[in-house]
Write a protein that holds these residues in place. Structure first.
Motif, short mmCIF file in Angstrom:
data_model
loop_
_atom_site.label_atom_id
_atom_site.label_comp_id
_atom_site.label_asym_id
_atom_site.label_seq_id
_atom_site.Cartn_x
_atom_site.Cartn_y
_atom_site.Cartn_z
N ILE A 23 -5.36 -1.30 -9.43
CA ILE A 23 -4.84 0.01 -8.96
C ILE A 23 -5.16 0.58 -9.67
CG2 ILE A 23 -2.96 0.94 -9.27
CD1 ILE A 23 -1.49 -1.68 -7.62
N ILE A 24 -5.41 0.64 -11.10
CA ILE A 24 -5.38 1.16 -12.13
C ILE A 24 -7.54 1.98 -12.19
CG2 ILE A 24 -6.18 1.95 -14.20
CD1 ILE A 24 -3.45 -0.05 -15.01
N GLY A 25 -8.04 1.03 -11.49
CA GLY A 25 -9.60 1.19 -11.55
C GLY A 25 -9.46 2.34 -10.39
N LEU A 291 -18.28 7.19 -6.89
CA LEU A 291 -17.24 6.06 -5.97
C LEU A 291 -18.13 5.05 -6.10
CD1 LEU A 291 -16.27 8.26 -2.70
CD2 LEU A 291 -15.02 6.66 -3.64
N ILE A 292 -19.34 4.68 -5.90
CA ILE A 292 -20.36 3.68 -5.64
C ILE A 292 -20.48 2.93 -7.08
CG2 ILE A 292 -22.61 2.80 -5.90
CD1 ILE A 292 -23.46 5.18 -3.20
N VAL A 293 -20.60 3.59 -8.25
CA VAL A 293 -20.50 3.01 -9.15
C VAL A 293 -19.30 2.24 -9.99
CG1 VAL A 293 -20.30 3.16 -11.89
CG2 VAL A 293 -22.28 4.64 -10.45
N PRO A 294 -18.09 2.78 -9.74
CA PRO A 294 -16.94 1.65 -10.34
C PRO A 294 -16.62 0.79 -9.08
CG PRO A 294 -16.35 4.52 -9.48
CD PRO A 294 -17.51 4.64 -9.76
N SER A 334 -6.77 -6.05 1.14
CA SER A 334 -6.79 -5.61 -0.01
C SER A 334 -6.94 -3.92 0.02
CB SER A 334 -8.99 -5.51 -0.12
OG SER A 334 -9.50 -4.93 -1.24
N LEU A 335 -7.01 -3.35 1.51
CA LEU A 335 -6.72 -2.59 1.73
C LEU A 335 -4.89 -2.09 0.97
CD1 LEU A 335 -7.82 0.77 2.98
CD2 LEU A 335 -6.60 0.49 5.02
N LEU A 336 -4.06 -2.76 1.39
CA LEU A 336 -3.00 -2.65 -0.07
C LEU A 336 -3.16 -1.40 -0.71
CD1 LEU A 336 0.65 -1.41 1.18
CD2 LEU A 336 0.15 -4.34 0.41
N THR A 337 -3.63 -3.01 -1.87
CA THR A 337 -4.04 -2.00 -2.95
C THR A 337 -4.40 -1.38 -3.31
OG1 THR A 337 -3.86 -4.65 -3.74
CG2 THR A 337 -5.27 -3.45 -5.23
N THR A 338 -5.77 -0.73 -2.91
CA THR A 338 -6.26 0.08 -2.88
C THR A 338 -5.57 1.69 -2.44
OG1 THR A 338 -8.83 -0.98 -2.17
CG2 THR A 338 -8.63 0.90 -2.44
N PHE A 339 -4.92 1.57 -1.21
CA PHE A 339 -4.11 2.96 -1.15
C PHE A 339 -3.82 2.76 -2.29
CE2 PHE A 339 -1.20 4.97 1.88
CZ PHE A 339 -1.57 6.15 1.96
N LEU A 340 -2.66 2.23 -2.39
CA LEU A 340 -1.55 2.65 -3.23
C LEU A 340 -2.10 3.01 -4.89
CD1 LEU A 340 0.86 -0.64 -3.87
CD2 LEU A 340 1.37 1.48 -3.48
N VAL A 343 -3.04 6.66 -4.21
CA VAL A 343 -1.96 7.72 -3.91
C VAL A 343 -1.42 7.78 -5.48
CG1 VAL A 343 0.41 7.75 -3.57
CG2 VAL A 343 -0.40 6.39 -1.70
N LEU A 344 -1.77 6.72 -6.16
CA LEU A 344 -1.57 6.89 -7.67
C LEU A 344 -2.70 8.18 -7.91
CD1 LEU A 344 -0.18 6.50 -10.28
CD2 LEU A 344 -1.43 4.63 -10.57
N GLY A 345 -3.85 8.09 -7.61
CA GLY A 345 -5.41 9.14 -8.07
C GLY A 345 -5.34 9.97 -7.57
N TYR A 346 -4.24 10.28 -6.00
CA TYR A 346 -3.96 11.80 -5.77
C TYR A 346 -3.46 12.40 -7.23
CZ TYR A 346 -2.80 15.05 -2.81
OH TYR A 346 -2.77 16.54 -2.13
N LEU A 347 -1.90 11.36 -7.39
CA LEU A 347 -1.19 12.84 -8.40
C LEU A 347 -2.01 12.62 -9.81
CD1 LEU A 347 2.22 10.39 -8.14
CD2 LEU A 347 1.51 11.95 -5.99
N LEU A 348 -2.48 12.21 -10.02
CA LEU A 348 -3.53 11.90 -11.29
C LEU A 348 -4.32 12.83 -11.26
CD1 LEU A 348 -3.73 11.28 -14.05
CD2 LEU A 348 -5.03 9.15 -12.74
#
Length: 418
Positions: A23-25, A291-294, A334-340, A343-348
């Motif tokens: 999630i953090i990554g 996107l690709i490197v991470p 996996s999409l659930l984890t990615t979506f969480l 959302v956190l990334g958008y807020l950040l």
């Protein structure tokens, strides 16, 4: 869908470390991607008050020089160059001109307190190019402009600071030590809109222009041009026509020649001005790299996690599940984890843009503190859709290969643990 959601939550509880890292990554990756997207979006999308960005072209300053020996070169475009080059162009709705904003002292005649505002001199039709919201009064008229009257349109915050009210129409103040009458008050303009922004709008100074251009045959001056194109008009066609007119103009002048080599679309004017670089291509490549490197790094973690589910995958295949259905299930989980993380990334990203707005969006012409990013800019439906799309792409990049490798394992060998 409910079952997939429940199973995804169960897997997240079983592997808290992996879940947190994932999630953090994802959040950090998408935050940087969204910052890049927001910068490009805010700078290029048609948004009020610059609602016609996609149909606007900007001129540069141009330059004059002596035809005989190319000496005495000076920067700037005057009326004698502007009118033959830019008026009545085919495919152009309307043309206006302006100067850059400049810090100017303003005060009330009866007060010793002086305030400094960004003042932009503009032509009489300037207010037809942008969606300013008038809360009192009107724009100055062509008659007032032609008569060279000292009138102005203030923004709301300036009116409140000078007069204590937005009902300032008809009141007078000193603008650069000249008595000036207020004819209109508009809502504050966000400094993120580089062309439409100013604290005060006054008529373009014809007097100053005439004195400046007198020694260049009228060709030199202080005008910057703004062209509003008809839908479907090609910017390249406008450039060719302006070049044709320029050649004709220079063939008719005696001592001086004029060159206008800068005619930009909004994207070109905003990014890499004067450089043969495609802003959409540059920003697109930057987003793909981010996107690709991470995704490659997280893909390795996902592959390691898949090893613990190999037996489960083999059993599903043994009971008749196709490779595609198994991969789709793994992708959905996996999409659930990615979506969480999204959302956190958008807020950040919103936080990063707000905190760093001065150096992300500032220019040399405007007060950096004037750049604000309210909900109207950040909380737009299109950005939420974009966040979800980025999450899906990121999930595809990081999950598809490990899932494909896991589903290719031999069922019998996998169940035996070999």
């Amino acid at each position: 869908m409910k079952q997939l959601f429940s199973q995804a939550l169960h897997l997240m509880r079983q592997n808290p470390f992996y879940t947190v890292i994932s999630i953090i990554g994802t959040a950090v990756t998408i935050a940087f991607v969204m910052v890049v997207v927001m910068i490009y979006d805010f700078r290029t999308t048609d948004m009020s008050p610059e609602s016609d960005r996609s149909h606007i072209m900007y001129t540069g300053h141009g330059k004059t020089y002596r035809k005989l020996d190319h000496t005495n070169g000076n920067t700037g475009m005057g009326r004698m160059a502007f009118e033959p080059l830019l008026t009545d162009l085919p495919g152009v709705k309307e043309v206006t001109w302006f100067q850059g904003v400049a810090k100017t002292p303003c005060n009330l005649a009866a007060s010793n307190e002086t305030f400094t505002y960004f003042v932009r001199p503009v032509a009489a039709n300037w207010f037809r190019f942008f969606d300013y919201e008038f809360i009192a009064g009107r724009p100055f008229t062509q008659e007032e402009y032609d008569a060279r009257r000292w009138v102005s349109v203030l923004t709301e915050s300036v009116a409140l600071q000078l007069f204590g009210t937005t009902d300032a129409v008809g009141k007078e103040y000193m603008n650069n030590f000249s008595p000036t009458k207020v004819v209109g008050v508009v809502k504050d303009v966000n400094a993120i809109f580089q062309t439409a922004y100013a604290d005060v709008f006054i008529p373009f100074s014809l007097k100053n222009e005439d004195s400046y251009s007198s020694w260049t045959g009228g060709l030199g001056g202080i005008r910057l041009g703004l062209l509003k194109l008809e839908p479907g008009t090609s910017p390249d066609a406008i450039r060719r026509e302006v070049q044709r007119r320029q050649d004709r103009l220079n063939s008719s002048t005696a001592e001086y020649a004029f060159e206008l080599n800068e005619l930009y679309t909004h994207d070109e004017y905003t990014f890499f001005r004067g450089k043969d670089i495609s802003a959409p291509l540059v920003y697109g490549m930057l987003v793909m790299i981010l996107l690709i490197v991470p995704a490659i790094n997280i893909s390795g973690m996902t592959h390691a996690q898949m090893q613990g589910r190999i037996t489960e995958i083999a059993v599903r295949k043994a009971y008749g599940a196709s490779r595609a259905s198994v991969m789709l299930r793994l992708f959905s989980e996996s999409l659930l984890t990615t979506f969480l993380g999204g959302v956190l990334g958008y807020l950040l990203s919103c936080l990063m843009v707000c905190v760093g707005r001065a150096w992300l969006f500032g220019s040399g012409d405007v007060e950096l503190s004037g750049i604000s990013l309210g909900g109207g800019l950040l909380l737009r439906p299109g950005l939420f859709v974009l966040v979800f799309a980025v999450c899906v792409v990121f999930n595809l990049l990081s999950v598809l290969l490990p899932a494909w490798i896991a589903t290719r394992r031999n069922i019998a060998v996998t169940i035996k643990g070999e």
